[in-house]
Design a protein around this motif. Sequence first.
Motif, PDB file in Angstrom:
ATOM      1  N   PRO A 166      -8.404   2.410 -10.300  1.00 46.30           N
ATOM      2  CA  PRO A 166      -7.948   3.101 -11.510  1.00 46.30           C
ATOM      3  C   PRO A 166      -7.085   4.328 -11.205  1.00 46.30           C
ATOM      4  CG  PRO A 166     -10.318   2.746 -11.568  1.00 46.30           C
ATOM      5  CD  PRO A 166      -9.852   2.319 -10.228  1.00 46.30           C
ATOM      6  N   ASP A 167      -7.279   4.912 -10.041  1.00 46.31           N
ATOM      7  CA  ASP A 167      -6.485   6.081  -9.696  1.00 46.31           C
ATOM      8  C   ASP A 167      -5.283   5.732  -8.816  1.00 46.31           C
ATOM      9  OD1 ASP A 167      -8.158   5.394  -7.627  1.00 46.31           O
ATOM     10  OD2 ASP A 167      -8.492   7.442  -6.957  1.00 46.31           O
ATOM     11  N   PRO A 223       0.884   4.853 -10.574  1.00 44.80           N
ATOM     12  CA  PRO A 223       1.514   3.918 -11.509  1.00 44.80           C
ATOM     13  C   PRO A 223       2.796   3.302 -10.948  1.00 44.80           C
ATOM     14  CG  PRO A 223       1.251   6.093 -12.521  1.00 44.80           C
ATOM     15  CD  PRO A 223       0.727   6.174 -11.150  1.00 44.80           C
ATOM     16  N   GLN A 224       3.514   4.057 -10.107  1.00 42.15           N
ATOM     17  CA  GLN A 224       4.738   3.513  -9.517  1.00 42.15           C
ATOM     18  C   GLN A 224       4.420   2.327  -8.609  1.00 42.15           C
ATOM     19  OE1 GLN A 224       3.679   6.635  -9.062  1.00 42.15           O
ATOM     20  NE2 GLN A 224       5.119   7.987 -10.111  1.00 42.15           N
ATOM     21  N   ALA A 225       3.308   2.418  -7.885  1.00 42.70           N
ATOM     22  CA  ALA A 225       2.902   1.317  -7.006  1.00 42.70           C
ATOM     23  C   ALA A 225       2.540   0.091  -7.828  1.00 42.70           C
ATOM     24  CB  ALA A 225       1.726   1.737  -6.135  1.00 42.70           C
ATOM     25  N   ALA A 229      -1.020   0.643  -1.595  1.00 46.07           N
ATOM     26  CA  ALA A 229      -1.387   1.810  -2.399  1.00 46.07           C
ATOM     27  C   ALA A 229      -2.375   1.465  -3.511  1.00 46.07           C
ATOM     28  CB  ALA A 229      -0.139   2.441  -2.996  1.00 46.07           C
ATOM     29  N   LEU A 230      -2.476   0.196  -3.847  1.00 47.25           N
ATOM     30  CA  LEU A 230      -3.398  -0.223  -4.920  1.00 47.25           C
ATOM     31  C   LEU A 230      -4.830  -0.358  -4.458  1.00 47.25           C
ATOM     32  CD1 LEU A 230      -1.248  -2.999  -6.616  1.00 47.25           C
ATOM     33  CD2 LEU A 230      -1.501  -0.629  -7.321  1.00 47.25           C
ATOM     34  N   ARG A 231      -5.031  -0.400  -3.163  1.00 52.17           N
ATOM     35  CA  ARG A 231      -6.375  -0.619  -2.622  1.00 52.17           C
ATOM     36  C   ARG A 231      -7.294   0.542  -2.910  1.00 52.17           C
ATOM     37  NH1 ARG A 231      -4.347  -2.428   3.111  1.00 52.17           N
ATOM     38  NH2 ARG A 231      -3.606  -4.496   2.589  1.00 52.17           N
ATOM     39  N   ARG A 232      -8.557   0.186  -3.057  1.00 51.22           N
ATOM     40  CA  ARG A 232      -9.595   1.210  -3.211  1.00 51.22           C
ATOM     41  C   ARG A 232     -10.035   1.606  -1.820  1.00 51.22           C
ATOM     42  NH1 ARG A 232     -13.126  -1.398  -8.110  1.00 51.22           N
ATOM     43  NH2 ARG A 232     -11.328  -1.756  -9.412  1.00 51.22           N
ATOM     44  N   ASP A 233     -10.067   2.864  -1.569  1.00 46.27           N
ATOM     45  CA  ASP A 233     -10.495   3.319  -0.222  1.00 46.27           C
ATOM     46  C   ASP A 233     -11.921   3.754  -0.185  1.00 46.27           C
ATOM     47  OD1 ASP A 233      -8.030   2.845   0.951  1.00 46.27           O
ATOM     48  OD2 ASP A 233      -7.265   4.766   0.266  1.00 46.27           O
TER      49      ASP A 233
END
Length: 139
Positions: free
Chosen positions: A78-79, A82-84, A135-139
């Motif tokens: 969710p964080d 938005p560009q990614a 960049a969309l991955r959850r870390d």
Amino acid sequence: MRADLILPILVLAAALTAAVYTYRRRRRRVSTRTTPAGTEIWGAGGDTRTPVLSPAEALEQAEDAIRIRAAQVAAASPDAPPQALIAAEAALTTARTELAEARRQWAKGENPAAVREHSARVDAALQAEAPAFSALRRD
């Protein structure tokens, strides 16, 4: 007495056919899998030649790549920036367009090299936006 054996024999034959089909498909998919970096593993010697895929294999790999990347977009944090997300969705749209063109050419029986070319463009479109997908991955 013989009529009682027809149905069990047919069921056994269908199960055997399904098992053979599944085994062969699994063996083919495992033998054409690539590493996460995208290079083919040919053996312990480190030979990384890219084989010439059949059009059907190229389509299957392109479909797998799109399915994986679409799952990454669906499971985006969710964080995530938005560009990614926008870049990843644009790459998916481009890849799906190329895949549709490859399927159209495959259905018409056109040049197999053109089918492989469009399938390669699917991979190129997704690889070009690899940082966006990361960049969309959850870390």
